[in-house]
Design a protein around this motif. Structure first.
Motif, PDB file in Angstrom:
ATOM      1  N   VAL A   1      27.803  25.888  -9.426  1.00 23.45           N
ATOM      2  CA  VAL A   1      27.260  26.915 -10.355  1.00 23.45           C
ATOM      3  C   VAL A   1      25.825  26.984  -9.766  1.00 23.45           C
ATOM      4  N   GLY A   2      25.515  28.463  -9.998  1.00 27.01           N
ATOM      5  CA  GLY A   2      24.017  28.712  -9.827  1.00 27.01           C
ATOM      6  C   GLY A   2      23.075  28.393 -10.867  1.00 27.01           C
ATOM      7  N   LEU A   3      21.889  27.893 -10.306  1.00 25.39           N
ATOM      8  CA  LEU A   3      20.950  27.255 -10.993  1.00 25.39           C
ATOM      9  C   LEU A   3      20.514  28.484 -12.301  1.00 25.39           C
TER      10      LEU A   3
ATOM     11  N   THR B   1      21.567  31.823 -12.695  1.00 25.94           N
ATOM     12  CA  THR B   1      22.573  32.814 -13.237  1.00 25.94           C
ATOM     13  C   THR B   1      23.743  32.048 -13.938  1.00 25.94           C
ATOM     14  N   GLY B   2      24.009  30.844 -13.676  1.00 21.82           N
ATOM     15  CA  GLY B   2      24.969  30.159 -14.274  1.00 21.82           C
ATOM     16  C   GLY B   2      26.361  30.474 -13.866  1.00 21.82           C
ATOM     17  N   VAL B   3      26.546  31.219 -12.784  1.00 21.36           N
ATOM     18  CA  VAL B   3      27.454  31.694 -12.252  1.00 21.36           C
ATOM     19  C   VAL B   3      28.251  30.851 -11.251  1.00 21.36           C
ATOM     20  N   VAL B   4      29.638  30.401 -11.206  1.00 17.78           N
ATOM     21  CA  VAL B   4      30.140  29.543 -10.319  1.00 17.78           C
ATOM     22  C   VAL B   4      30.548  30.120  -9.047  1.00 17.78           C
ATOM     23  N   ALA B   5      30.352  29.911  -7.955  1.00 14.62           N
ATOM     24  CA  ALA B   5      30.421  30.775  -6.538  1.00 14.62           C
ATOM     25  C   ALA B   5      30.745  29.520  -5.679  1.00 14.62           C
ATOM     26  N   ASN B   6      31.552  30.421  -4.777  1.00 15.09           N
ATOM     27  CA  ASN B   6      31.778  29.463  -3.421  1.00 15.09           C
ATOM     28  C   ASN B   6      31.159  30.280  -2.489  1.00 15.09           C
ATOM     29  N   MET B   7      30.248  29.193  -1.704  1.00  8.21           N
ATOM     30  CA  MET B   7      29.524  29.710  -0.442  1.00  8.21           C
ATOM     31  C   MET B   7      29.945  29.133   0.852  1.00  8.21           C
ATOM     32  N   THR B   8      30.496  30.091   1.849  1.00  2.00           N
ATOM     33  CA  THR B   8      30.929  29.578   3.119  1.00  2.00           C
ATOM     34  C   THR B   8      30.339  29.884   4.238  1.00  2.00           C
ATOM     35  N   PHE B   9      29.579  28.886   4.921  1.00  2.00           N
ATOM     36  CA  PHE B   9      28.920  29.154   6.187  1.00  2.00           C
ATOM     37  C   PHE B   9      29.850  29.307   7.409  1.00  2.00           C
ATOM     38  N   ASN B  10      29.584  30.428   8.163  1.00  2.00           N
ATOM     39  CA  ASN B  10      30.410  30.807   9.045  1.00  2.00           C
ATOM     40  C   ASN B  10      29.637  30.722  10.568  1.00  2.00           C
ATOM     41  N   PRO B  11      30.332  30.401  11.724  1.00  2.00           N
ATOM     42  CA  PRO B  11      29.793  30.604  12.931  1.00  2.00           C
ATOM     43  C   PRO B  11      29.174  32.029  13.022  1.00  2.00           C
TER      44      PRO B  11
ATOM     45  N   PRO C   1      25.309  27.776  -4.751  1.00  2.00           N
ATOM     46  CA  PRO C   1      25.527  26.654  -5.733  1.00  2.00           C
ATOM     47  C   PRO C   1      24.148  25.856  -5.570  1.00  2.00           C
ATOM     48  N   ILE C   2      23.724  25.555  -6.939  1.00  2.00           N
ATOM     49  CA  ILE C   2      22.433  24.576  -7.018  1.00  2.00           C
ATOM     50  C   ILE C   2      22.768  23.070  -6.343  1.00  2.00           C
ATOM     51  N   MET C   3      24.157  22.781  -6.538  1.00  2.00           N
ATOM     52  CA  MET C   3      24.796  21.463  -6.339  1.00  2.00           C
ATOM     53  C   MET C   3      23.836  20.423  -7.003  1.00  2.00           C
ATOM     54  N   ASP C   4      22.883  19.401  -6.285  1.00  2.00           N
ATOM     55  CA  ASP C   4      22.087  18.465  -7.126  1.00  2.00           C
ATOM     56  C   ASP C   4      20.769  18.844  -7.172  1.00  2.00           C
ATOM     57  N   GLY C   5      20.497  20.245  -6.794  1.00  2.00           N
ATOM     58  CA  GLY C   5      18.985  20.457  -6.990  1.00  2.00           C
ATOM     59  C   GLY C   5      18.444  20.231  -5.572  1.00  2.00           C
ATOM     60  N   SER C   6      18.842  19.938  -4.762  1.00  2.00           N
ATOM     61  CA  SER C   6      18.255  19.476  -3.235  1.00  2.00           C
ATOM     62  C   SER C   6      19.164  20.404  -2.322  1.00  2.00           C
TER      63      SER C   6
ATOM     64  N   LYS D   1      14.548  30.113 -22.723  1.00  2.00           N
ATOM     65  CA  LYS D   1      14.424  31.390 -23.369  1.00  2.00           C
ATOM     66  C   LYS D   1      14.528  32.777 -22.913  1.00  2.00           C
ATOM     67  N   ASN D   2      13.983  32.431 -21.550  1.00  2.00           N
ATOM     68  CA  ASN D   2      13.971  33.745 -20.430  1.00  2.00           C
ATOM     69  C   ASN D   2      15.345  33.694 -19.599  1.00  2.00           C
ATOM     70  N   ASN D   3      16.420  33.054 -19.987  1.00  2.00           N
ATOM     71  CA  ASN D   3      17.677  32.847 -19.311  1.00  2.00           C
ATOM     72  C   ASN D   3      17.371  32.827 -17.829  1.00  2.00           C
ATOM     73  N   LEU D   4      16.484  32.075 -17.689  1.00  2.00           N
ATOM     74  CA  LEU D   4      16.298  31.558 -15.919  1.00  2.00           C
ATOM     75  C   LEU D   4      16.950  30.135 -15.508  1.00  2.00           C
ATOM     76  N   ILE D   5      17.696  29.455 -16.439  1.00  2.00           N
ATOM     77  CA  ILE D   5      18.306  28.181 -16.097  1.00  2.00           C
ATOM     78  C   ILE D   5      19.569  28.209 -16.510  1.00  2.00           C
ATOM     79  N   LYS D   6      20.477  29.198 -16.712  1.00  2.00           N
ATOM     80  CA  LYS D   6      21.836  29.170 -17.339  1.00  2.00           C
ATOM     81  C   LYS D   6      22.705  28.225 -16.657  1.00  2.00           C
ATOM     82  N   GLY D   7      22.434  27.767 -15.277  1.00  2.00           N
ATOM     83  CA  GLY D   7      23.155  26.669 -14.789  1.00  2.00           C
ATOM     84  C   GLY D   7      22.446  25.528 -14.519  1.00  2.00           C
TER      85      GLY D   7
END
Length: 462
Positions: free
Chosen positions: A17-19, A21-31, A102-107, A202-208
């Protein structure tokens, strides 16, 4: 630091999930090929637009760094970029099926783990370092932020933070070797204070946002009723404040984890300047707005340095040695006038000519006071430019470069035996029908000795 460019060996995907937006996403790193750089692609949008990781495309800095270009927006890119810088990966296409990594664990740790799973691959191109030669400074008086880049033949970062908080207080973190990023910095998680949490919500900045992907610092007494409200906010049966002032969270991974995460953000945000950096970065109380402002300052310095002499380390393996050069250029002794190619991308080439007393032209050209003929300096520059033009075709050995014209040629200093000339040629317009227009420069040390505007053409061998 790695001297050659690197990419990854095969694609790898992370999901979450994105921190903000709260939207679940798949992120693929490509060569990606040499000189591609770091780019994001929104594959969920109709035209699958690509957004370069470029500071000029930053559009929002609300608790993260957001870039937008070609009608596509990518939120919170800094943790992803920091992981790539930390592993010294230069070229990658990052495909996203949502608006935010994705925010993953925040790191950055989970990105590092995924990238190391597939491994990196060295590419046959030198990294285009920006070497800070004069100190650069940035200050924001309103936020009491200071950032500096000092000359250093390496990349080091030191961050100091002071939150006037009994929980955090003053902290600092230092990265003295980029290869230590993985073990010392990558696992440090994003954080905020409890009073900021309510504003962000309140400002919808941490939906995820979740207590599993961020550290919430509690620096005041919290009543049971407020803890119940926080439990409902995070969909938890119960939250509590531990004695160290961290809301319902595991132990800190480092005593100075917040300062280390601020350093992580600096590394990620400065990646938007577009080139690997050689400098000592010092940052006092940095944030995304200041980081990005300083990245813009770095990028401007990079543009201003384009007419500066190319960096040359004779101990580093060249992009092309004399054997590779002779496979591409038709010139031979005594008219092959370059010894090495030290940089080559789609827009610029740099090469080396070592001038010795054994040059055949010194026999008759001022033998009592040897000076390299200016016309041969231009010829060497043209040969360097020929390699730049030949780099645009897949089979350069089947083409021959021809010198068509020269303009605005100036000789600024004599070149004598013992000098090492560093040549640089840059395209001034896109190549059309095999014809290239470029500016050429020649340096001894950092002193400009010759410059010219040139036109060249490559013709397929019959």
């Amino acid at each position: 630091m790695e001297t050659k460019q690197h990419t990854i060996k095969e694609p790898v995907t992370v999901s979450g999930v994105g921190l903000h937006t709260g939207v679940v996403a798949n992120m693929t790193f490509n060569p990606a090929p040499p000189n591609h750089g770091i780019k994001f692609q929104r594959v969920d949008l109709e035209t699958q637009p690509i957004v370069d990781a470029d500071v000029d495309y930053v559009v929002d800095l609300s608790r993260g760094t957001t870039i937008e270009h070609n009608g596509a927006r990518v939120n919170t890119v800094e943790h992803t970029l920091a992981a790539l810088v930390g592993l010294e990966i230069d070229n990658v296409l990052i495909q996203l099926d949502g608006p935010e990594p994705p925010i993953m664990d925040g790191s950055s740790a989970m990105f590092i783990e995924a990238l190391e799973r597939v491994g990196t691959e060295e590419q046959n191109a030198l990294r285009n370092f920006f070497e800070v030669t004069e100190s650069l400074f940035y200050r924001d008086n309103d936020r009491d932020v200071e950032i500096a880049a000092l000359p250093l033949d390496d990349y080091r970062v030191t961050v100091m933070v002071d939150y006037n908080s009994p929980v955090l207080g003053s902290q600092h973190a230092t990265l003295t070797n980029i290869k230590d990023f993985k073990k010392d910095i990558a696992s440090s998680r994003t954080f905020c204070f409890l009073h900021e949490l309510e504003m962000l919500h309140k400002n919808n900045l941490i939906k995820g946002g979740d207590l599993n992907n961020a550290i919430v610092v509690v620096d005041r007494v919290v009543k049971d009723e407020e803890l119940d409200n926080l439990a409902a906010l995070f969909n938890k049966p119960k939250v509590e404040v531990k004695k160290e002032g961290i809301l319902n969270n595991v132990e800190l991974r480092h005593r100075n984890e917040p300062a280390r995460h601020k350093l992580l953000d600096v590394v990620g945000d400065l990646a938007l300047a577009g080139r690997p950096i050689k400098a000592q970065i010092l940052a006092a109380r940095p944030g995304h707005a200041a980081n990005v402002a300083f990245a813009k300052k770095l990028k401007k310095a990079m543009k201003d340095s384009r007419t500066a002499a190319p960096y040359y380390d004779p101990t580093v393996e060249p992009v092309m040695d004399i054997n590779k050069i002779t496979q591409i250029l038709p010139h031979r002794y005594p008219f092959l006038l370059i010894d090495k190619i030290i940089h080559l991308d789609d827009h610029m080439v740099a090469g080396i000519k070592n001038v010795t007393m054994n040059e055949p032209f010194f026999t008759g050209h001022f033998p009592g006071n040897p000076v390299m003929p200016g016309v041969l300096q231009v010829e060497a520059m043209a040969q360097i430019g020929g390699i730049l033009v030949l780099n645009t075709v897949p089979d350069p050995e089947n083409y021959t470069p021809y010198f068509l014209g020269i303009d605005k040629c100036k000789f600024r200093r004599m070149v004598i035996p013992g000098d090492t000339i560093k040549f640089k040629c840059e395209l001034t317009a896109p190549i059309k029908r095999g014809i290239a227009q470029m500016n050429g420069y020649a340096y001894v040390g950092n002193t400009l000795v010759c410059e010219a505007a040139m036109t060249a053409r490559i013709v397929k061998n019959s």
